[in-house]
Design a protein around this motif. Structure first.
Motif, short mmCIF file in Angstrom:
data_model
loop_
_atom_site.label_atom_id
_atom_site.label_comp_id
_atom_site.label_asym_id
_atom_site.label_seq_id
_atom_site.Cartn_x
_atom_site.Cartn_y
_atom_site.Cartn_z
N ARG A 47 0.83 -1.20 0.00
CA ARG A 47 0.00 0.00 0.00
C ARG A 47 0.87 1.25 0.00
NH1 ARG A 47 -1.38 3.39 3.67
NH2 ARG A 47 -0.74 2.10 5.41
N GLU A 48 1.91 1.26 0.83
CA GLU A 48 2.81 2.41 0.91
C GLU A 48 3.46 2.71 -0.44
OE1 GLU A 48 3.47 4.51 3.37
OE2 GLU A 48 2.57 3.51 5.10
N VAL A 49 3.92 1.67 -1.13
CA VAL A 49 4.56 1.85 -2.44
C VAL A 49 3.54 2.36 -3.46
CG1 VAL A 49 5.61 0.61 -4.39
CG2 VAL A 49 6.44 0.22 -2.05
N GLU A 50 2.36 1.76 -3.48
CA GLU A 50 1.32 2.18 -4.43
C GLU A 50 0.95 3.65 -4.22
OE1 GLU A 50 -0.76 -2.17 -5.24
OE2 GLU A 50 -1.77 -0.75 -3.91
N GLU A 51 0.79 4.04 -2.97
CA GLU A 51 0.43 5.43 -2.68
C GLU A 51 1.62 6.37 -2.91
OE1 GLU A 51 -1.14 5.57 1.30
OE2 GLU A 51 -2.94 4.44 0.75
N GLY A 52 2.80 5.97 -2.47
CA GLY A 52 3.98 6.81 -2.59
C GLY A 52 4.44 7.06 -4.01
N LYS A 147 12.99 0.73 8.23
CA LYS A 147 11.81 1.18 8.99
C LYS A 147 11.32 2.54 8.51
CE LYS A 147 13.07 -1.52 12.97
NZ LYS A 147 13.78 -1.53 14.22
N ASN A 148 12.14 3.24 7.72
CA ASN A 148 11.78 4.58 7.27
C ASN A 148 11.28 4.56 5.82
OD1 ASN A 148 11.50 7.30 6.97
ND2 ASN A 148 13.51 7.81 7.81
N ILE A 149 10.12 3.97 5.63
CA ILE A 149 9.55 3.78 4.29
C ILE A 149 9.26 5.11 3.59
CG2 ILE A 149 7.21 3.45 5.20
CD1 ILE A 149 8.62 1.81 2.03
N LYS A 150 8.79 6.10 4.33
CA LYS A 150 8.45 7.40 3.72
C LYS A 150 9.69 8.04 3.09
CE LYS A 150 4.10 7.72 5.36
NZ LYS A 150 3.09 7.06 4.60
N GLU A 151 10.80 8.03 3.82
CA GLU A 151 12.04 8.60 3.30
C GLU A 151 12.52 7.82 2.07
OE1 GLU A 151 16.69 9.45 4.57
OE2 GLU A 151 15.31 8.65 6.06
N PHE A 152 12.46 6.49 2.15
CA PHE A 152 12.87 5.65 1.03
C PHE A 152 12.06 5.99 -0.22
CE2 PHE A 152 12.41 1.93 -1.67
CZ PHE A 152 13.73 1.51 -1.84
N LEU A 153 10.74 6.05 -0.09
CA LEU A 153 9.88 6.31 -1.24
C LEU A 153 10.06 7.73 -1.77
CD1 LEU A 153 6.66 4.40 -0.20
CD2 LEU A 153 8.31 3.76 -1.97
N GLU A 155 12.85 9.52 -1.68
CA GLU A 155 14.11 9.51 -2.43
C GLU A 155 13.97 8.75 -3.74
OE1 GLU A 155 17.40 10.90 -1.81
OE2 GLU A 155 15.97 12.12 -0.70
N LEU A 156 13.29 7.61 -3.70
CA LEU A 156 13.09 6.81 -4.90
C LEU A 156 12.33 7.62 -5.95
CD1 LEU A 156 13.17 4.25 -6.59
CD2 LEU A 156 11.22 3.40 -5.28
N LYS A 157 11.27 8.27 -5.54
CA LYS A 157 10.45 9.07 -6.46
C LYS A 157 11.30 10.19 -7.07
CE LYS A 157 5.79 10.90 -6.72
NZ LYS A 157 4.54 11.08 -5.98
N ARG A 158 12.12 10.82 -6.25
CA ARG A 158 12.99 11.89 -6.75
C ARG A 158 13.95 11.37 -7.82
NH1 ARG A 158 17.87 14.67 -5.02
NH2 ARG A 158 18.29 13.01 -3.53
N TYR A 159 14.59 10.23 -7.57
CA TYR A 159 15.51 9.65 -8.55
C TYR A 159 14.79 9.20 -9.82
CZ TYR A 159 19.38 9.68 -5.23
OH TYR A 159 20.37 10.07 -4.36
N LEU A 160 13.61 8.62 -9.67
CA LEU A 160 12.87 8.17 -10.84
C LEU A 160 12.46 9.36 -11.72
CD1 LEU A 160 10.63 5.36 -9.30
CD2 LEU A 160 12.69 5.09 -10.70
N LYS A 161 12.15 10.49 -11.11
CA LYS A 161 11.82 11.70 -11.88
C LYS A 161 13.05 12.24 -12.60
CE LYS A 161 7.82 13.21 -9.26
NZ LYS A 161 7.27 14.20 -8.32
N ILE A 162 14.18 12.26 -11.92
CA ILE A 162 15.44 12.72 -12.52
C ILE A 162 15.78 11.86 -13.74
CG2 ILE A 162 17.96 12.88 -12.18
CD1 ILE A 162 17.30 13.71 -9.25
#
Length: 168
Positions: A47-52, A147-153, A155-162
């Motif tokens: 759910r976190e990944v789908e939303e994030g 444990k820090n899923i929000k930070e991971f997602l 950062e991931l979103k930022r890199y995927l956009k770049i």
């Protein structure tokens, strides 16, 4: 004994794949997640990944050590799913591993031969994981705690956009 042979096959395949790996330039539409059981039981990672990432239908498999007490689940795999050569022998998990997802997220914070082997065998086109596990497995590593899923997602979103793998 079996673990020795799987580790040997893993190292050999890791070297081979490193030489021929081609990173996809395609936009991310399909996502799979390979996660450790301790994280899976704490966080609704799917759910976190789908939303994030603003995606739907992320597929997830969690590694849990084999026990006769565990009921069969289409969201879990164990060391029993691998043969002596490290190849996947369980049909449903094999289909999951062989599907060419656009993005694989390896979400585990410590070395585990079976999790790492699943990531390595995956036909996913772009692989991301948590740093300090095995840098040879991933196209991008993100330095954070599992444990820090929000930070991971984030950062991931930022890199995927770049990398133009995701729209704004």
């Amino acid at each position: 004994m079996k673990k020795y042979f799987i580790r040997k096959s893993f190292r050999k395949l890791l070297l081979e794949k490193e030489l021929i790996r081609v990173v996809s330039q395609n936009e991310i539409n399909t996502v799979c997640i390979i996660v450790a059981e301790d994280i899976f039981s704490l966080i609704d990672l799917q759910r976190e990944v789908e939303e994030g990432l603003n995606l739907q239908n992320a597929k997830i498999y969690s590694f849990r050590t084999y026990s006769r007490k565990n009921a069969f689940s289409d969201k879990h795999f164990s060391e029993k799913y691998f043969g002596w050569n490290g190849q996947v022998k369980q049909p449903d998990f094999k289909v999951f591993i062989e599907k060419p997802f656009d993005l694989l997220i390896g979400y585990f914070g410590k070395n585990n031969l079976y999790l790492e082997n699943a990531v390595l065998l995956s036909k996913a086109k772009f692989k991301v994981g948590i740093s300090k596990v095995n840098q040879e497995l991933y196209d991008i590593e993100i330095a954070t705690s599992p444990k820090n899923i929000k930070e991971f997602l984030s950062e991931l979103k930022r890199y995927l956009k770049i990398l133009k793998k995701m729209k704004n």
